[in-house]
Motif scaffolding. Structure first.
Motif, mmCIF file in Angstrom:
data_model
loop_
_atom_site.group_PDB
_atom_site.id
_atom_site.type_symbol
_atom_site.label_atom_id
_atom_site.label_comp_id
_atom_site.label_asym_id
_atom_site.label_seq_id
_atom_site.Cartn_x
_atom_site.Cartn_y
_atom_site.Cartn_z
ATOM 1 N N PRO B 39 0.826 -1.209 0.000
ATOM 2 C CA PRO B 39 0.000 0.000 0.000
ATOM 3 C C PRO B 39 0.861 1.261 0.000
ATOM 4 N N GLU B 40 0.381 2.304 -0.641
ATOM 5 C CA GLU B 40 1.118 3.572 -0.743
ATOM 6 C C GLU B 40 0.214 4.676 -0.234
ATOM 7 N N ARG B 41 0.171 4.846 1.073
ATOM 8 C CA ARG B 41 -0.786 5.786 1.650
ATOM 9 C C ARG B 41 -0.453 7.227 1.264
ATOM 10 N N ARG B 42 0.843 7.534 1.172
ATOM 11 C CA ARG B 42 1.230 8.909 0.831
ATOM 12 C C ARG B 42 0.760 9.274 -0.585
ATOM 13 N N ALA B 43 0.944 8.312 -1.490
ATOM 14 C CA ALA B 43 0.510 8.578 -2.867
ATOM 15 C C ALA B 43 -0.995 8.806 -2.920
ATOM 16 N N GLU B 44 -1.727 8.024 -2.129
ATOM 17 C CA GLU B 44 -3.183 8.203 -2.096
ATOM 18 C C GLU B 44 -3.539 9.611 -1.646
ATOM 19 N N THR B 45 -2.871 10.057 -0.582
ATOM 20 C CA THR B 45 -3.132 11.406 -0.070
ATOM 21 C C THR B 45 -2.872 12.444 -1.156
ATOM 22 N N ILE B 89 -6.189 17.200 -12.762
ATOM 23 C CA ILE B 89 -6.747 15.852 -12.960
ATOM 24 C C ILE B 89 -5.714 14.969 -13.638
ATOM 25 N N ALA B 90 -5.028 15.541 -14.632
ATOM 26 C CA ALA B 90 -3.999 14.782 -15.333
ATOM 27 C C ALA B 90 -2.891 14.377 -14.366
ATOM 28 N N ALA B 91 -2.506 15.312 -13.465
ATOM 29 C CA ALA B 91 -1.467 15.009 -12.490
ATOM 30 C C ALA B 91 -1.909 13.884 -11.567
ATOM 31 N N VAL B 96 -1.609 8.155 -9.858
ATOM 32 C CA VAL B 96 -2.273 6.856 -9.729
ATOM 33 C C VAL B 96 -1.552 5.818 -10.573
ATOM 34 N N ALA B 97 -1.239 6.201 -11.811
ATOM 35 C CA ALA B 97 -0.605 5.242 -12.711
ATOM 36 C C ALA B 97 0.777 4.848 -12.213
ATOM 37 N N LYS B 98 1.474 5.821 -11.641
ATOM 38 C CA LYS B 98 2.871 5.570 -11.267
ATOM 39 C C LYS B 98 2.968 4.793 -9.944
ATOM 40 N N PHE B 99 2.127 5.132 -8.968
ATOM 41 C CA PHE B 99 2.342 4.569 -7.627
ATOM 42 C C PHE B 99 1.244 3.616 -7.177
ATOM 43 N N LEU B 100 0.071 3.702 -7.747
ATOM 44 C CA LEU B 100 -1.048 2.956 -7.157
ATOM 45 C C LEU B 100 -1.518 1.781 -8.008
ATOM 46 N N ILE B 101 -1.085 1.693 -9.242
ATOM 47 C CA ILE B 101 -1.496 0.568 -10.073
ATOM 48 C C ILE B 101 -0.381 -0.467 -10.032
ATOM 49 N N ARG B 131 -3.601 -2.145 -4.263
ATOM 50 C CA ARG B 131 -2.727 -1.371 -3.380
ATOM 51 C C ARG B 131 -3.489 -0.233 -2.720
ATOM 52 N N ILE B 132 -4.668 0.014 -3.237
ATOM 53 C CA ILE B 132 -5.400 1.155 -2.714
ATOM 54 C C ILE B 132 -6.115 0.738 -1.436
ATOM 55 N N THR B 133 -5.787 1.400 -0.350
ATOM 56 C CA THR B 133 -6.386 1.034 0.922
ATOM 57 C C THR B 133 -7.646 1.848 1.176
ATOM 58 N N ARG B 134 -7.619 3.136 0.799
ATOM 59 C CA ARG B 134 -8.792 3.986 1.050
ATOM 60 C C ARG B 134 -9.565 4.160 -0.244
ATOM 61 N N LYS B 135 -10.148 3.055 -0.681
ATOM 62 C CA LYS B 135 -10.797 3.013 -1.981
ATOM 63 C C LYS B 135 -11.955 4.019 -2.052
ATOM 64 N N ARG B 136 -12.735 4.042 -0.989
ATOM 65 C CA ARG B 136 -13.921 4.908 -0.975
ATOM 66 C C ARG B 136 -13.543 6.372 -1.060
#
Lengths: 271, 333
Positions: B39-45, B89-91, B96-101, B131-136
């Motif tokens: 999981p990558e919580r920082r990337a999600e944030t 949005i693009a960023a 997402v593509a780089k760290f979460l997929i 890898r996404i923990t906070r999906k919602r």
């Protein structure tokens, strides 16, 4: 041997025949008096009128309402010129709109075949046929923005949008109206613009001084002159023709370019 | 009957969805081939923050539009808002593509028939969200941004006109006896209306912006008029008034063509510069060319004792662009 002679005979007949056709064509161009004076005069104007204008406009500007053969046996038909003043003949002749090659054609700006002396003479003669408006003298001093009555560009744009842009397009590039071609305005002098507004040549409506005052006309002229070299903030005006060519450039040039850049980037990242 | 049918369909869909979901959950327990992504919580944030900023700019577009009205819109500001919203949005997508997929490099570019590898690829695709923990939270942020952007995209449609209130199309400010004035509120006299030119007139004291307000005035030789018999007397001294709004798409009738010499030139006509609908003023503005489907509504005129032009009634038809039934609906005053 006889065969060659025959071919030569046919050739000679053909050449002579084409010469005869050229001779039989109606005289084109301007009919001039043999001893033309170098200074403008009503007398010269009257002579030129009789030779070049009377077949359509009638004797002494009386007009011809139904087609009938005039000078040079050209079937002519045209409006009366009595009371049109000096401004209309000056406009039509200086722009090469007259003489018209065919009576039912829209007058187009053509090569001016008359000399300045001849134009002055004809204008003086037509003006003498009846009282009418003189040649206008618009005041469009560029340095005189503050001079009252010389007009402002801002007012000119607003008035041009209101009265002229519907046909002539907002940057004065011309276009079409049903039944007529609308000319571009960049080649006109201030005097010619002022004349056109007051006369209303061909299908264009005429505008009186109550509709467009002389001061407002100066503003319009100032705007029209500014369209010769318009400020293109985008860098490239695409002929200042409006949204259609701009759209074509966007869809057929800019977007393929962007897609190509995307594809090159993607390829580099992929390898 | 149809109501029962609808209920049954809804129930069936619910049940089927539930069963399908359960089967999906069961599949989770299958044998792992690819290690589960960390999981990558920082990337999600970061993604959530980026989406929030994008939403703010999209809302900024709507606010700018509402704030300035439709008259003097700051185009640069609108462009910056929309551009930055799309940029953020693009960023977010990039992060997402780089760290979460979950990504996995495959050795061969074109794997031949390798059942295990194909299974692997399938699992990667299935688990791309593992890898996404906070999906919602992420979904919510995404939905909020999409909503804000959608709102920004539809906002300019407001400028097209009243959406719910079509009243202005029904109302006409013209009344019998109302004077015709120019843009500076000077009343027109019949004497000052000349031939071979055209004028724009408005009802005295009414809102000039109303769709039913502007009329175009032309003067023709009374002997050249070919108006329908029921419009006899509508054009005193040959002065005609027609609605200035084209019956095709609602542009202003800004063109008037007049022949300098009638025998060899096209006749007088009112024209719309948008699509070249051409109307013949002599015959009650009947369409002689172009896409318009019906004539311009004519306003009957009269001249009072002082010489001023006044309306003698209301328009002959409905003003403005055409729609279904436009001919059958009467003109309400």
């Amino acid at each position: 041997m006889i065969r060659w002679r025959r071919i030569a005979l046919v050739l000679v007949v053909m050449i002579l025949g084409s010469v005869a056709i050229a001779e039989a064509q109606p005289p084109s161009g301007i009919v001039r008096p043999t001893q033309e004076p170098s200074t403008p005069s009503v007398q010269l104007g009257a002579e030129l009128y009789a030779g070049n204008c009377a077949s359509c406009h009638g004797i002494a500007g009386s007009g011809i309402s139904s087609p009938r053969p005039g000078s040079g046996n050209i079937a002519g038909q045209g409006p009366s010129l009595r009371g049109v003043g000096a401004s209309a003949p000056d406009f039509y002749l200086r722009l090469g709109l007259m003489p018209l090659s065919k009576a039912d054609r829209e007058p187009q700006t053509e090569r001016v075949q008359l000399s300045d002396t001849e134009i002055r003479s004809l204008v003086a003669y037509v003006a003498s046929l009846g009282a009418g408006p003189p040649i206008p003298h618009p005041d469009v001093r560029v340095a005189g923005e503050s001079v009252k009555g010389s007009g402002t560009l801002q007012e000119g744009l607003q008035l041009f949008t209101e009265h002229c842009a519907g046909c002539h397009q907002i940057v004065g590039r011309g276009g079409f109206a049903t039944g007529a071609r609308v000319p571009p305005l960049q080649g006109l002098t201030p005097t010619e613009i002022a004349e056109a507004v007051r006369i209303g040549p061909y299908l264009m409506p005429r505008f009186s001084k109550t509709q467009i005052s002389d001061a407002q006309l100066n503003s319009i002229i100032k705007y029209v002159l500014s369209t010769r070299n318009p400020v293109n903030h985008g860098g490239w005006g695409i002929g200042n023709l409006g949204p259609i060519p701009e759209g074509i450039i966007v869809w057929w040039v800019a977007i393929p370019l962007v897609i190509a850049v995307c594809m090159i980037l993607a390829k580099r990242l992929g390898s | 009957m149809s109501r029962v049918g609808r209920w049954l369909t809804a129930l069936f869909t619910l049940l089927f969805g539930w069963l399908w979901r359960r089967r999906e959950e069961k599949d989770e327990d299958e044998e792992r081939i690819v290690p589960k992504g960390s999981p990558e919580r920082r990337a999600e944030t970061v993604v959530v923050i980026l989406l929030a900023i994008a939403s703010l700019f999209a809302i900024g577009f709507v606010v700018t539009y509402a704030e300035f009205g439709t008259q003097r819109l700051p185009n640069e500001l609108l462009g910056i808002c929309l551009g930055l919203a799309l940029g953020f949005i693009a960023a977010a997508f990039a992060v997402v593509a780089k760290f979460l997929i979950v990504t996995e490099e495959l050795e061969e570019e074109y794997p031949e028939e390798h059942p295990e590898e194909q299974e692997e690829v399938a699992q990667i695709i299935r688990e791309s969200g593992s890898r996404i923990t906070r999906k919602r939270l992420l979904l919510g942020a995404g939905a909020a941004t999409a909503g804000a952007l959608g709102l920004a995209a539809v906002t300019p449609a407001v400028s097209l006109g009243p959406i719910w209130d079509t009243g202005p199309l029904d109302r006409s400010p013209w009344r019998p006896g109302r004077r015709l004035v120019d843009e500076q509120d000077h009343p027109y006299t019949a004497a000052e209306i000349g031939q071979k030119t055209f004028y724009t007139a408005f009802p005295e004291g009414a809102n000039k912006e109303d769709i039913g307000s502007p009329v175009v005035l032309v003067r023709l030789d009374p002997s050249a008029l070919r108006l329908p018999p029921e419009r006899a007397g509508w054009a005193p001294f040959g002065i005609l008034a027609y609605s200035k709004i084209c019956t095709h798409a609602g542009c202003a009738i800004a063109l008037y063509r007049k022949p300098t010499f009638r025998p060899v030139e096209p006749g007088p006509a009112l024209m719309c510069p948008c699509h070249y609908s051409t109307f013949d003023p002599a015959t009650g503005a009947s369409v002689i060319y172009g896409p318009a489907g019906r004539p311009l509504p004519q306003l009957p005129l009269m001249v009072d004792d002082a010489g001023y032009l006044r309306a003698a009634g209301n328009f002959s038809g409905r003003v403005g662009p055409s729609w279904w039934n436009v001919r059958s609906k009467p003109n309400s005053a």
